[in-house]
Design an enzyme around this catalytic site. Sequence first.
Site, PDB file in Angstrom:
ATOM      1  CG  HIS A   1      -0.665   2.440  -9.289  1.00 55.96           C
ATOM      2  ND1 HIS A   1      -0.807   2.050  -7.978  1.00 55.96           N
ATOM      3  CD2 HIS A   1      -1.775   3.175  -9.582  1.00 55.96           C
ATOM      4  CE1 HIS A   1      -1.961   2.534  -7.500  1.00 55.96           C
ATOM      5  NE2 HIS A   1      -2.547   3.222  -8.451  1.00 55.96           N
TER       6      HIS A   1
ATOM      7  CG  LEU B   1       8.710 -17.450  -4.542  1.00 58.58           C
ATOM      8  CD1 LEU B   1       8.608 -17.371  -3.020  1.00 58.58           C
ATOM      9  CD2 LEU B   1       9.116 -16.093  -5.112  1.00 58.58           C
TER      10      LEU B   1
ATOM     11  CB  SER C   1      -8.853  -5.166  -2.913  1.00 60.64           C
ATOM     12  OG  SER C   1      -9.432  -3.888  -3.110  1.00 60.64           O
TER      13      SER C   1
ATOM     14  CG  ASP D   1      -2.066   0.949   1.124  1.00 63.22           C
ATOM     15  OD1 ASP D   1      -2.315   1.447   0.007  1.00 63.22           O
ATOM     16  OD2 ASP D   1      -2.712   1.221   2.150  1.00 63.22           O
TER      17      ASP D   1
HETATM   18  C1  IPE Z   1      -5.374  -2.641  -0.043  1.00 63.98           C
HETATM   19  O1  IPE Z   1      -5.050  -1.299  -0.209  1.00 63.98           O
HETATM   20  C2  IPE Z   1      -5.381  -3.341  -1.375  1.00 63.98           C
HETATM   21  C3  IPE Z   1      -4.090  -3.532  -2.022  1.00 63.98           C
HETATM   22  C4  IPE Z   1      -2.933  -3.202  -1.533  1.00 63.98           C
HETATM   23  C5  IPE Z   1      -4.126  -4.150  -3.321  1.00 63.98           C
HETATM   24  P1  IPE Z   1      -6.176  -0.169  -0.344  1.00 63.98           P
HETATM   25  O2  IPE Z   1      -5.480   1.107  -0.540  1.00 63.98           O
HETATM   26  O3  IPE Z   1      -7.155  -0.565  -1.388  1.00 63.98           O
HETATM   27  O4  IPE Z   1      -6.910  -0.239   1.074  1.00 63.98           O
HETATM   28  P2  IPE Z   1      -7.721   0.870   1.875  1.00 63.98           P
HETATM   29  O5  IPE Z   1      -8.728   1.434   0.926  1.00 63.98           O
HETATM   30  O6  IPE Z   1      -6.750   1.902   2.340  1.00 63.98           O
HETATM   31  O7  IPE Z   1      -8.316   0.133   3.036  1.00 63.98           O
HETATM   32  C1  IPE Z   2      -1.580   0.356  -3.361  1.00 58.12           C
HETATM   33  O1  IPE Z   2      -1.373   1.729  -3.381  1.00 58.12           O
HETATM   34  C2  IPE Z   2      -1.909  -0.184  -4.731  1.00 58.12           C
HETATM   35  C3  IPE Z   2      -3.286  -0.661  -4.892  1.00 58.12           C
HETATM   36  C4  IPE Z   2      -4.197  -0.670  -3.953  1.00 58.12           C
HETATM   37  C5  IPE Z   2      -3.664  -1.161  -6.180  1.00 58.12           C
HETATM   38  P1  IPE Z   2      -2.587   2.766  -3.324  1.00 58.12           P
HETATM   39  O2  IPE Z   2      -2.995   3.092  -4.717  1.00 58.12           O
HETATM   40  O3  IPE Z   2      -3.675   2.264  -2.453  1.00 58.12           O
HETATM   41  O4  IPE Z   2      -1.872   4.010  -2.667  1.00 58.12           O
HETATM   42  P2  IPE Z   2      -2.490   5.014  -1.601  1.00 58.12           P
HETATM   43  O5  IPE Z   2      -3.006   4.205  -0.459  1.00 58.12           O
HETATM   44  O6  IPE Z   2      -3.585   5.769  -2.299  1.00 58.12           O
HETATM   45  O7  IPE Z   2      -1.344   5.887  -1.208  1.00 58.12           O
HETATM   46 MG    MG Z   3      -4.052   2.466  -0.485  1.00 54.38          MG
END
Ligand code: IPE
Ligand code: IPE
Ligand code: MG
Length: 246
Positions: A38, A133, A67, A21
């Site tokens: 990303h 792995l 997700s 995240d």
């Molecule tokens: C969780 O992160 C999903 C992934 C890392 C793929 P999110 O950014 O979607 O989660 P929330 O919205 O902060 O809970």
């Molecule tokens: C995690 O990073 C990647 C995915 C959930 C796909 P985020 O896109 O959730 O990054 P933040 O949480 O907005 O910083």
């Molecule tokens: Mg996030």
Amino acid sequence: MIGIEEVKARGLPYHVAIIMDGNGRWAKRRGLVRTAGHQAGAQAAERLIRFVVRQLGLKYLTLFTFSVENWDRPAAEVDFLMDLLERFISEKLQEFISEGVHLCVSGDVKGLPVRVRETVARAIGETAKNDRLYLNIALNYGSRQEIVRACQVIARAVQLGELDLKLLDSKAFSKFLYSKDIPDPDLIIRTSGEMRLSNFLLWQAAYSELYFTDTLWPDFAPEELLSAIAVYQERDRRFGAVPGEK
Ligand code: IPE
Ligand code: IPE
Ligand code: MG
């Protein structure tokens, strides 16, 4: 900073799962668009997978990649993520094959764009014999949905007389989850300072050790995985029992 040989000597966790995240915030801090985060996140994943395969030697690594709730993001971001994922898997496939990476996916693959689904299926097929792995990508994954789906399959099997409800215990139930062939994670890491599971491995995390770090995913370096594992190695896993006594 703890060294890799020391971490290995103390005994590695069998399965590490990571909630990757913070890509968006990483980009925002640099004045960049979220998709640049990303892109950088994919590079961090690549670096970590290489480290795990070539140097560390974990057996199972699960990466939370997309997700079921992530479909609620703007369409352009979702499209970018799907393209990135598809490219990532197709570009890495030869390396996975030659380095012994066995790719598996937890999630609703049928709900993915056809192109992504095909690439994923090809990669799973072509790495099926590998066992160095097990790289498990949680993709279009939601833990509640996974559990409900398992209940539906079980209910149908009971209805058809194929399953005796009396034989259904938690071990048998777990065989209906995406993770049926994967041991529960010993250690779950979440980056970016959030302290929640966000619908990730709710069943499987029953006795996982949790590790939270403020590091944003694109900055997560292999050394930090070593630090997380070192912290894990200091934990006392009791599983509800009193150690040394029966
Ligand atoms: C969780 O992160 C999903 C992934 C890392 C793929 P999110 O950014 O979607 O989660 P929330 O919205 O902060 O809970
Ligand atoms: C995690 O990073 C990647 C995915 C959930 C796909 P985020 O896109 O959730 O990054 P933040 O949480 O907005 O910083
Ligand atoms: Mg996030």
